[in-house]
Scaffold this active site. Sequence first.
Site, mmCIF file in Angstrom:
data_model
loop_
_atom_site.group_PDB
_atom_site.id
_atom_site.type_symbol
_atom_site.label_atom_id
_atom_site.label_comp_id
_atom_site.label_asym_id
_atom_site.label_seq_id
_atom_site.Cartn_x
_atom_site.Cartn_y
_atom_site.Cartn_z
ATOM 1 C CB CYS A 24 -0.907 -0.182 1.223
ATOM 2 S SG CYS A 24 -1.950 -1.478 1.405
ATOM 3 C CG PHE B 161 -0.187 -5.923 4.201
ATOM 4 C CD1 PHE B 161 -1.001 -4.881 5.377
ATOM 5 C CD2 PHE B 161 -1.156 -6.989 3.945
ATOM 6 C CE1 PHE B 161 -2.025 -5.085 5.805
ATOM 7 C CE2 PHE B 161 -2.388 -6.936 4.282
ATOM 8 C CZ PHE B 161 -2.963 -6.106 5.229
ATOM 9 C CE LYS C 180 -5.776 4.489 1.876
ATOM 10 N NZ LYS C 180 -4.818 5.423 2.251
ATOM 11 C CG HIS D 45 -2.209 4.392 5.189
ATOM 12 N ND1 HIS D 45 -2.085 4.262 3.754
ATOM 13 C CD2 HIS D 45 -2.399 3.076 5.586
ATOM 14 C CE1 HIS D 45 -2.146 2.725 3.593
ATOM 15 N NE2 HIS D 45 -2.306 2.407 4.491
ATOM 16 C CG HIS E 65 -6.547 0.674 1.070
ATOM 17 N ND1 HIS E 65 -5.502 1.377 0.172
ATOM 18 C CD2 HIS E 65 -5.849 0.178 2.155
ATOM 19 C CE1 HIS E 65 -4.360 1.033 1.037
ATOM 20 N NE2 HIS E 65 -4.422 0.530 1.843
ATOM 21 C CD GLU F 18 -1.979 7.612 9.077
ATOM 22 O OE1 GLU F 18 -1.830 8.458 8.131
ATOM 23 O OE2 GLU F 18 -2.857 6.741 8.991
#
Length: 421
Positions: free
Chosen positions: A168, A407, A342, A308, A347, A319
């Site tokens: 991502c 990830f 998002k 994010h 996403h 975050e």
Amino acid sequence: MNKRRVVITGLGLVSPFGCGVEKFWNSIIEGKSGIKTITRMPLDGHLVKFGGEATTFEQEVQQNNLLDPKEMKRMDRYTQFAVVASDEAVKDAKLDISKEDPYRVGVIVGTGAGGFDTFEKQHLAIIDRGPTKCSPFTIPMLIVNMASGRVSMRHGAKGINKAVVSACATSAHCVGDAYRSIQYNDADVIIAGGCEAVMTHIGIGAFTSARTLSRRNDEPTRASRPYDKDRDGFVMGEGGACLILEELEHALNRNAKIYAEIVGYGQTADAYDMVAPDPTGAGAAKSMELAVKEAQIKPEDVGYINAHGTSTHLGDIAESQAIARVFGDLDTNKNLKVSSTKSMHGHMIGATGATESIVCIKVLNESIIPPTINLENQDPEVANLNYVPNKAVKQEVNYALTNSFGFGGQNASLLFKKYEK
């Protein structure tokens, strides 16, 4: 050596709202959701039946002659997104590569997964009809560097050509690496971005099995809800985004429109877990600190952060705490706005960093900050920040930052500045 200044001169986008930056921007400013029931495959047996699907893509391509039908059949969907987005960006920049030294024009376009659609279909062909029955184009359709290769062929760019793959964080790293390459005189212009097309059985099924996706099948538009106490996972999206990065003097010499300047790039690793973020947010915080340090500004100079913000329990908390640690919370920094778009487009995995870079650039130019929709009951565990709930707000912003975390623990932060001569 003196590092060269790098500006953004073109933007291109394919998203769940259709082809084009303005369609996307107008939708998210209005707080519209692009999340809907998936239409491109049968959903029998799937526990998750919705996502940010680019449902009008094929229709728009056909109506506007965006791709040759024969060539389109030889490209996986993720590559198609990249090529269409690159066309818009190059056109927007009024960039005529035939008048450039082609070896000074590069392409850095990545994807998190590659040709999932091709892999599925050709694997089925082998299972059903034998190992010699897959398409001869299988390999060049599914490998992850083919979007970058196709974009370079499309536009005649013969310089740097590569595909960064970091889940991502992919397209944030692509934009950041393009920035570095121009800074250090390896190129004058780079088409940078990312693309993703994982609305497939393996894409939806695998992420569902990993227990990362929301299962609000009965209300898909309300499923992506970053920072909300009732969030239950992220929502898959798809699309492609490309930016034209250009050395400042090169842009000025051809009278290019300059959208913004990129002034900071941070990249770190959590070194913690395959999929879960470090709950302390240390790696995320360091990534943001590095971007701010490179820009030689104070944290309080940053007016907007496109987080994010995936709508997962652990990710949103980690975050948000990292943002508060670097920039302060509402008790100490009332100017800062943070939102997760998002909540509207889902996403987009390998396309997300470039897509959200475009959001930051539009914020700098339009002085409007898009909202985090579906934020109805803020989770008390997230940091005390202004997440711009549900409605866009007007605010002049001079510096905007976007975060992308993948990830594997990869973190990337990009910092954009309103352009000043």
